[in-house]
Design an enzyme around this catalytic site. Structure first.
Site, PDB file in Angstrom:
ATOM      1  N   HIS A   1       5.256   6.085  11.320  1.00  0.00           N
ATOM      2  CA  HIS A   1       4.753   5.957   9.950  1.00  0.00           C
ATOM      3  C   HIS A   1       3.812   7.141   9.693  1.00  0.00           C
ATOM      4  O   HIS A   1       2.601   6.993   9.612  1.00  0.00           O
ATOM      5  CB  HIS A   1       4.007   4.630   9.830  1.00  0.00           C
ATOM      6  CG  HIS A   1       3.736   4.182   8.424  1.00  0.00           C
ATOM      7  ND1 HIS A   1       3.813   5.013   7.330  1.00  0.00           N
ATOM      8  CD2 HIS A   1       3.378   2.953   7.941  1.00  0.00           C
ATOM      9  CE1 HIS A   1       3.505   4.321   6.240  1.00  0.00           C
ATOM     10  NE2 HIS A   1       3.248   3.071   6.581  1.00  0.00           N
TER      11      HIS A   1
ATOM     12  N   ARG B   1      11.430   3.906   3.063  1.00  0.00           N
ATOM     13  CA  ARG B   1      11.037   2.939   4.102  1.00  0.00           C
ATOM     14  C   ARG B   1      12.255   2.085   4.427  1.00  0.00           C
ATOM     15  O   ARG B   1      12.980   1.643   3.526  1.00  0.00           O
ATOM     16  CB  ARG B   1       9.911   2.049   3.608  1.00  0.00           C
ATOM     17  CG  ARG B   1       9.697   0.853   4.516  1.00  0.00           C
ATOM     18  CD  ARG B   1       8.459   0.096   4.211  1.00  0.00           C
ATOM     19  NE  ARG B   1       7.275   0.850   4.583  1.00  0.00           N
ATOM     20  CZ  ARG B   1       6.057   0.317   4.663  1.00  0.00           C
ATOM     21  NH1 ARG B   1       5.872  -0.962   4.396  1.00  0.00           N
ATOM     22  NH2 ARG B   1       5.017   1.049   5.011  1.00  0.00           N
TER      23      ARG B   1
ATOM     24  N   LYS C   1      25.419  -3.973  -2.237  1.00  0.00           N
ATOM     25  CA  LYS C   1      26.885  -3.958  -2.438  1.00  0.00           C
ATOM     26  C   LYS C   1      27.580  -3.264  -1.276  1.00  0.00           C
ATOM     27  O   LYS C   1      28.782  -3.049  -1.302  1.00  0.00           O
ATOM     28  CB  LYS C   1      27.231  -3.187  -3.718  1.00  0.00           C
ATOM     29  CG  LYS C   1      26.633  -3.737  -4.979  1.00  0.00           C
ATOM     30  CD  LYS C   1      27.100  -2.839  -6.140  1.00  0.00           C
ATOM     31  CE  LYS C   1      26.405  -3.184  -7.434  1.00  0.00           C
ATOM     32  NZ  LYS C   1      26.646  -2.149  -8.448  1.00  0.00           N
TER      33      LYS C   1
ATOM     34  N   ARG D   1       0.791  -1.224   0.000  1.00  0.00           N
ATOM     35  CA  ARG D   1       0.000   0.000   0.000  1.00  0.00           C
ATOM     36  C   ARG D   1       0.828   1.280   0.000  1.00  0.00           C
ATOM     37  O   ARG D   1       0.566   2.192  -0.771  1.00  0.00           O
ATOM     38  CB  ARG D   1      -0.907   0.082   1.249  1.00  0.00           C
ATOM     39  CG  ARG D   1      -2.247  -0.524   1.087  1.00  0.00           C
ATOM     40  CD  ARG D   1      -2.684  -1.065   2.415  1.00  0.00           C
ATOM     41  NE  ARG D   1      -1.777  -2.135   2.774  1.00  0.00           N
ATOM     42  CZ  ARG D   1      -1.924  -3.388   2.374  1.00  0.00           C
ATOM     43  NH1 ARG D   1      -2.941  -3.729   1.666  1.00  0.00           N
ATOM     44  NH2 ARG D   1      -1.032  -4.312   2.688  1.00  0.00           N
ATOM     45  N   THR D   2       1.789   1.353   0.897  1.00  0.00           N
ATOM     46  CA  THR D   2       2.475   2.643   1.045  1.00  0.00           C
ATOM     47  C   THR D   2       3.202   2.997  -0.252  1.00  0.00           C
ATOM     48  O   THR D   2       3.054   4.097  -0.781  1.00  0.00           O
ATOM     49  CB  THR D   2       3.431   2.611   2.244  1.00  0.00           C
ATOM     50  OG1 THR D   2       2.677   2.236   3.383  1.00  0.00           O
ATOM     51  CG2 THR D   2       4.074   3.969   2.479  1.00  0.00           C
TER      52      THR D   2
HETATM   53  C1  NCD Z   1       1.867  -0.909   8.085  1.00  0.00           C
HETATM   54  C2  NCD Z   1       3.367  -0.724   8.183  1.00  0.00           C
HETATM   55  O1  NCD Z   1       4.098  -0.983   7.225  1.00  0.00           O
HETATM   56  O2  NCD Z   1       3.777  -0.296   9.243  1.00  0.00           O
HETATM   57  N1  NCD Z   1       1.401  -1.101   6.785  1.00  0.00           N
HETATM   58  C3  NCD Z   1       1.194  -0.026   5.976  1.00  0.00           C
HETATM   59  O3  NCD Z   1       2.083   0.736   5.697  1.00  0.00           O
HETATM   60  N2  NCD Z   1      -0.055   0.209   5.551  1.00  0.00           N
HETATM   61  C4  NCD Z   1       1.328  -1.878   9.065  1.00  0.00           C
HETATM   62  C5  NCD Z   1       1.880  -3.276   9.131  1.00  0.00           C
HETATM   63  O4  NCD Z   1       2.770  -3.647   8.375  1.00  0.00           O
HETATM   64  O5  NCD Z   1       1.381  -4.016   9.966  1.00  0.00           O
END
Ligand code: NCD
Length: 323
Positions: free
Chosen positions: A130, A102, A81, A52-53
């Site tokens: 997040h 991320r 590397k 999703r993100t």
């Molecule tokens: C979450 C995350 O990555 O922290 N997912 C997301 O970004 N929608 C929640 C999760 O992974 O449980």
């Protein structure tokens, strides 16, 4: 001054209002925004799995008329590397106008931001925060209730390692009249530092373990996944796995107008039998995340779209979104 989004507390309340307002404008009139970021490039640097993100960031930039570059697996980048994330940030700064990062380790986006020459957005750093999931959550709560205050909010599951709830609670605590019910076993409760901050600010907060007992008082229930990948002790994970399952029977005890949210992915903490209930908002939530990220990127790129100026801050969304 270069603006990064690393923690949810980086936002002023007025900026959150602006994001909610622009997100609602976009939802009402997406065609007006189709080309506003033409020529701009977003880099998505994902050192940790995501559906999703990453895809909603990419979709958001494409819907604004911009372009996207990046990687979705550290193994396909030079970090395999031995390149440091800081060097990656320096290099990629020359290729884009914004970067969303991320990483499985907390505070890596913060370190990258020190060397980047474009805004860095934290798209999830380890068990820390997040912030853009929280923007998605705020847009969703606002869409449903028309406000962000005066709510009894339940958070259930892995509140220790779940970064989404760390960001969400800190921002909702800034709105008057919100109360929190934190439903988790002691081993997975909200980190002490966050609880201490709430206590200092006099924010009402109840800690409990029993989802069924807590559910009747809630306006919103935020379910979370037990974060398997963050446990050092796999036996501990095995003992906590499956500890909460929201099913139709438990939901029967909730208010008729409560909503259930979840950042997704879910494993087993929401039974699919709940999905058809009108209180299940987690799939709508994923769609609203695109508008939230479009609004955020416009803010960071200093792009204003004609017609937004006179808009009431935080209007109630006037579009309907189907599940
Ligand atoms: C979450 C995350 O990555 O922290 N997912 C997301 O970004 N929608 C929640 C999760 O992974 O449980």
């Amino acid at each position: 001054m270069l603006r990064h989004i690393l923690n949810i507390t980086d936002f002023e309340k007025s900026e959150l209002d602006q994001i909610l307002s622009v997100a609602s404008s976009i939802a009402d009139n997406p065609s007006r925004y189709e080309e506003v970021a033409k020529g701009k490039i977003l880099a998505t640097l994902f050192f940790e799995p995501s559906t999703r993100t990453r895809l909603s960031f990419e979709s958001a930039m494409l819907r604004l008329g911009g372009s996207v570059i990046g990687f979705s697996d550290a193994a396909c980048s030079s970090s395999a590397k031995g390149e440091s994330p800081q060097d990656t940030a320096r290099v990629v700064s020359g290729y884009c106008d914004l970067m969303a990062v991320r990483h499985p380790q907390a505070y890596i986006p913060h370190q990258m931001a020190r060397l980047a020459t474009v805004p860095v957005i934290n798209a999830g750093d380890g068990a820390n925060e997040h912030p853009t999931q929280t923007l998605t959550d705020l847009v969703t709560i606002h869409q449903r209730f028309g406000r962000l205050d005066g709510l009894t909010v339940g958070m259930c599951g892995d509140l220790k390692y779940g970064r989404t709830v760390h960001s969400l609670i800190q921002v909702l605590a800034r709105y008057p009249g919100n109360r929190f019910v934190l439903i988790a076993p002691p081993a997975l409760q909200m980190p002490r530092e966050i609880l201490d901050c709430l206590e200092k600010s006099g924010v009402p907060c109840t800690i409990c373990e029993d989802l069924e007992a807590a559910i009747p008082q809630l306006d919103m229930l935020y379910m979370t996944r037990i974060q398997a990948e963050r446990f050092e002790d796999k036996a501990e994970y095995a003992s906590l796995k499956g500890i909460y399952v929201l099913d139709r029977e438990k939901l029967a005890g909730a208010k008729e107008d409560m909503i259930v949210m979840h950042p997704l992915p879910r494993v087993d903490e929401i039974d699919p039998g709940v999905d058809a209930d009108p209180r299940a908002w987690y799939f709508k939530q994923t769609r609203l995340g695109v508008y939230a990220r479009m609004a955020l990127m416009l803010m960071l790129l200093n792009i204003t779209v004609q017609g937004e100026e006179g808009k009431e801050a935080c209007p109630k969304f006037c579009f309907e979104i189907s599940a």
